[in-house]
Design an enzyme around this catalytic site. Structure first.
Site, PDB file in Angstrom:
ATOM      1  N   GLU A   1      -7.500   8.575   6.702  1.00 61.25           N
ATOM      2  CA  GLU A   1      -7.781   9.201   7.992  1.00 61.25           C
ATOM      3  C   GLU A   1      -8.250  10.649   7.916  1.00 61.25           C
ATOM      4  O   GLU A   1      -7.579  11.568   8.414  1.00 61.25           O
ATOM      5  CB  GLU A   1      -6.534   9.125   8.875  1.00 61.25           C
ATOM      6  CG  GLU A   1      -6.067   7.717   9.125  1.00 61.25           C
ATOM      7  CD  GLU A   1      -4.926   7.655  10.144  1.00 61.25           C
ATOM      8  OE1 GLU A   1      -4.306   8.694  10.409  1.00 61.25           O
ATOM      9  OE2 GLU A   1      -4.681   6.567  10.679  1.00 61.25           O
TER      10      GLU A   1
ATOM     11  N   HIS B   1      -2.940  10.905   1.011  1.00 62.92           N
ATOM     12  CA  HIS B   1      -2.386  10.691   2.351  1.00 62.92           C
ATOM     13  C   HIS B   1      -1.764  12.015   2.784  1.00 62.92           C
ATOM     14  O   HIS B   1      -0.565  12.109   3.037  1.00 62.92           O
ATOM     15  CB  HIS B   1      -1.375   9.542   2.327  1.00 62.92           C
ATOM     16  CG  HIS B   1      -1.109   8.909   3.665  1.00 62.92           C
ATOM     17  ND1 HIS B   1      -1.273   7.569   3.920  1.00 62.92           N
ATOM     18  CD2 HIS B   1      -0.682   9.422   4.837  1.00 62.92           C
ATOM     19  CE1 HIS B   1      -0.949   7.285   5.171  1.00 62.92           C
ATOM     20  NE2 HIS B   1      -0.591   8.410   5.758  1.00 62.92           N
TER      21      HIS B   1
ATOM     22  N   TYR C   1      -4.120   1.274  15.862  1.00 62.31           N
ATOM     23  CA  TYR C   1      -2.872   1.150  16.625  1.00 62.31           C
ATOM     24  C   TYR C   1      -3.116   0.843  18.094  1.00 62.31           C
ATOM     25  O   TYR C   1      -2.407   0.072  18.692  1.00 62.31           O
ATOM     26  CB  TYR C   1      -2.042   2.442  16.505  1.00 62.31           C
ATOM     27  CG  TYR C   1      -1.458   2.615  15.120  1.00 62.31           C
ATOM     28  CD1 TYR C   1      -0.209   2.127  14.806  1.00 62.31           C
ATOM     29  CD2 TYR C   1      -2.202   3.245  14.108  1.00 62.31           C
ATOM     30  CE1 TYR C   1       0.320   2.251  13.526  1.00 62.31           C
ATOM     31  CE2 TYR C   1      -1.683   3.377  12.824  1.00 62.31           C
ATOM     32  CZ  TYR C   1      -0.425   2.875  12.534  1.00 62.31           C
ATOM     33  OH  TYR C   1       0.086   2.985  11.267  1.00 62.31           O
TER      34      TYR C   1
ATOM     35  N   ARG D   1       0.853  -1.194   0.000  1.00 59.63           N
ATOM     36  CA  ARG D   1       0.000   0.000   0.000  1.00 59.63           C
ATOM     37  C   ARG D   1       0.890   1.246   0.000  1.00 59.63           C
ATOM     38  O   ARG D   1       1.717   1.417   0.896  1.00 59.63           O
ATOM     39  CB  ARG D   1      -0.884  -0.001   1.258  1.00 59.63           C
ATOM     40  CG  ARG D   1      -1.690   1.263   1.384  1.00 59.63           C
ATOM     41  CD  ARG D   1      -2.510   1.365   2.678  1.00 59.63           C
ATOM     42  NE  ARG D   1      -3.099   2.684   2.717  1.00 59.63           N
ATOM     43  CZ  ARG D   1      -3.268   3.425   3.803  1.00 59.63           C
ATOM     44  NH1 ARG D   1      -2.933   2.967   4.996  1.00 59.63           N
ATOM     45  NH2 ARG D   1      -3.789   4.622   3.722  1.00 59.63           N
TER      46      ARG D   1
ATOM     47  N   ASN E   1      -7.321   1.800   9.981  1.00 60.74           N
ATOM     48  CA  ASN E   1      -5.974   1.928  10.544  1.00 60.74           C
ATOM     49  C   ASN E   1      -6.171   1.805  12.043  1.00 60.74           C
ATOM     50  O   ASN E   1      -6.958   2.556  12.628  1.00 60.74           O
ATOM     51  CB  ASN E   1      -5.392   3.313  10.258  1.00 60.74           C
ATOM     52  CG  ASN E   1      -5.109   3.521   8.779  1.00 60.74           C
ATOM     53  OD1 ASN E   1      -5.153   2.587   7.976  1.00 60.74           O
ATOM     54  ND2 ASN E   1      -4.807   4.752   8.414  1.00 60.74           N
TER      55      ASN E   1
ATOM     56  N   GLU F   1      -3.689  -0.364   8.168  1.00 59.46           N
ATOM     57  CA  GLU F   1      -2.479  -0.072   8.957  1.00 59.46           C
ATOM     58  C   GLU F   1      -2.593  -0.696  10.333  1.00 59.46           C
ATOM     59  O   GLU F   1      -3.664  -0.645  10.955  1.00 59.46           O
ATOM     60  CB  GLU F   1      -2.292   1.438   9.175  1.00 59.46           C
ATOM     61  CG  GLU F   1      -1.796   2.204   7.992  1.00 59.46           C
ATOM     62  CD  GLU F   1      -1.628   3.694   8.276  1.00 59.46           C
ATOM     63  OE1 GLU F   1      -1.313   4.064   9.431  1.00 59.46           O
ATOM     64  OE2 GLU F   1      -1.822   4.475   7.340  1.00 59.46           O
TER      65      GLU F   1
HETATM   66  C1  BGC Z   1      -0.828   7.409   9.557  1.00 57.21           C
HETATM   67  C2  BGC Z   1       0.612   7.177   9.155  1.00 57.21           C
HETATM   68  C3  BGC Z   1       1.506   7.251  10.381  1.00 57.21           C
HETATM   69  C4  BGC Z   1       1.068   6.181  11.360  1.00 57.21           C
HETATM   70  C5  BGC Z   1       1.917   6.075  12.613  1.00 57.21           C
HETATM   71  C6  BGC Z   1      -1.232   6.705  10.828  1.00 57.21           C
HETATM   72  O1  BGC Z   1      -2.152   7.471  11.509  1.00 57.21           O
HETATM   73  O2  BGC Z   1      -1.698   7.079   8.503  1.00 57.21           O
HETATM   74  O3  BGC Z   1       0.963   8.133   8.202  1.00 57.21           O
HETATM   75  O4  BGC Z   1       2.857   7.173  10.083  1.00 57.21           O
HETATM   76  O5  BGC Z   1      -0.245   6.473  11.768  1.00 57.21           O
HETATM   77  O6  BGC Z   1       1.907   7.257  13.326  1.00 57.21           O
END
Ligand code: BGC
Length: 483
Positions: free
Chosen positions: A191, A146, A322, A101, A320, A390
């Site tokens: 995002e 992006h 995290y 991607r 995405n 992501e």
């Molecule tokens: C973004 C990326 C970023 C990643 C880690 C995401 O929110 O799409 O561009 O590097 O987080 O921070």
């Protein structure tokens, strides 16, 4: 008595052994689930003014130190992928990726924002990259946007100007025409909540959100009507989807508000049966706006035509993800600026203590939150096909990244748990293929499966331990979950 006790001990031992082995048995990755890794144009390409490219808002802000970057750096060179793309593709092959991607730099392709004035060098670069990938069977997954908006458009109000709907969809059409024969997965926006918030943290954020939805939907319809019949690909949006866990049961509403303001504001209009912004968000923002003396709500209305235009415009639920945060409401603790997005939302958030913290504030490993997120999406949106665009963990460098391995392992296993219960996850993407320009954290926070040596002239890329782990998962199509 003693004999019985021994028997008891033996059976406990056998049971623990069976349990431990079951925990350590490799779990199969379901057939058809595809794996990739991601980057974005500004974070890796460099070559910021090469071969006819004009400035993006990011070039301008970072070159003029208008953003606070911890190490004072910018993306002028980044990982130099504009020139080093062949090595990048070699890394994709080493990992055994199904797809990669990456995003298109709008001012590299259309330096003057007219679709009649396409930059041949930009086209050439993306053609070379894609053709090199396809030579080895690696599918391009292309993000149209992006965050590197052409500077000139930013100066005209960017995403708060309703004309952005046409600017963006013209750019999208150009990309479909140029690359649609080879690209089967298109992502419109990455995002929108994040880029809207960073550029417009006050009341304008809501205009930006609505324009993003309309721009996304228009690009979707163009693809659907003009290109899908011949190219037969998919098109969708990628949203930043943190999971919000209420601290106590009375905080359930606060957690729901946090979800709505961050991503429900996009998923409700696109994926829900009735479309439109979430009802509770509409009510709360109307009340807040009245209280602040505004003559109408800061959250713009959507007409019935707009609701219809946006509804159903994403072939995947692109996420995405995290981390997870605990959420509660306590009016007396609110010390956000007024007016601001976070004052409107009016909740407090913190990260679980128990999490293994990544070096970026962003990443705190909470795999159960990922499982809960996937479950919530399955239950609330009628089990849409999910494309994880992501997921990843940051360190401050070093090849022996056991913490990143642990993160990937536990998150992948949480994903398998959700799949076992019926979640329709079709693709998983690691962020990131290699270290790159990590926005406000410059080159300090590193998300790469490959380490980039920024001191070396060649910007040497070296696989980390996590790269071998990911390669192994992809090769064996299995993962050991257990403890
Ligand atoms: C973004 C990326 C970023 C990643 C880690 C995401 O929110 O799409 O561009 O590097 O987080 O921070």
């Amino acid at each position: 008595m003693e004999k019985n006790y021994n028997k008891y001990l033996i059976s406990i031992c056998i049971l623990s052994f069976v349990y431990a082995s079951a925990q350590d048995l490799p779990r199969k990755i379901p057939k058809g689930l595809i794996f990739g890794a991601a980057t974005s144009s500004y974070q890796v390409e460099g070559a910021w003014d090469a071969d006819g490219k004009t400035q993006s808002i990011l070039d301008y802000l970072y070159q003029n130190s208008l953003e606070q970057i911890t190490d004072g750096s910018n993306g002028n060179v980044a990982t130099n992928s504009y020139y080093l793309y062949e090595r990048d593709v070699e890394m994709m092959r080493e990992l055994g990726l199904d797809f990669y991607r990456f995003s298109l730099s709008w001012p590299r392709l259309l330096p003057y924002n007219y679709s009649e004035r396409i930059n041949p060098a930009g086209v050439n670069y993306y053609n070379n990259l894609m053709d090199e990938m396809l030579k080895y069977g690696i599918e391009p997954v292309v993000t149209l946007y992006h965050w590197d908006l052409p500077l000139e458009l930013a100066q005209q109000g960017g995403w708060t100007n309703p004309q952005i709907v046409d600017w963006f969809s013209d750019f999208a059409r150009t990309a479909f025409e140029l690359f649609g024969d080879r690209v089967k997965y298109w992502i419109t926006l990455n995002e929108p909540q994040v880029f809207c918030y960073y550029r417009h943290p006050g009341d304008d954020i809501y205009k930006c959100m609505k324009n993003s939805l309309l721009a996304h939907a228009k690009a979707y319809h163009i693809y659907d009507e003009e290109f899908r019949p011949t190219h037969n690909g998919a098109i969708f949006i990628s949203l930043s989807t943190e999971f919000y866990e209420p601290v106590n049961s009375q905080d359930a509403e606060a957690a729901e508000d946090a979800t709505n303001y961050h991503w429900g504001v996009f998923t409700n209009p696109i994926f829900s049966k009735d479309g439109d912004f979430p009802a509770s968000m509409k009510e709360k923002l109307a009340a807040k706006s009245a209280k602040q003396g505004l003559s109408s709500s800061k959250l713009p209305d959507m007409s019935p035509e707009e609701i219809d235009f946006i509804k159903g415009t994403s072939d995947f639920f692109g996420i995405n993800h995290y981390t997870t945060k605990y959420v509660y409401r306590n009016e007396s603790e609110n010390d956000y600026e007024v007016p601001s997005f976070y004052d409107d939302l009016g909740v407090q958030m913190y990260q679980p203590d128990s999490c293994q913290i990544g070096y970026s504030y962003l990443v705190c490993s909470v795999p159960w939150g990922f499982y809960k997120l996937l479950t919530k999406i399955r239950e609330e949106f009628d089990n849409p096909p999910i494309f994880i665009t992501e997921n990843g963990f940051s360190t401050h460098g070093g090849l022996d990244d056991q913490d990143r391995i642990e993160y990937y392992k536990t998150y992948l296993c949480a994903m398998l748990d959700a799949i076992d219960e019926g979640s329709d996850v079709r693709a998983y993407t690691a962020w990131s293929l290699m270290d790159n320009f990590e926005w406000a954290r410059g080159y300090i926070d590193r998300f790469g499966l490959y380490e980039v040596d920024y001191e070396s002239e060649e910007l040497t890329r070296t696989p980390r331990a996590s790269a071998f782990m990911y390669q192994n998962v992809l090769r064996t199509r299995s993962i050991i979950c257990g403890t």
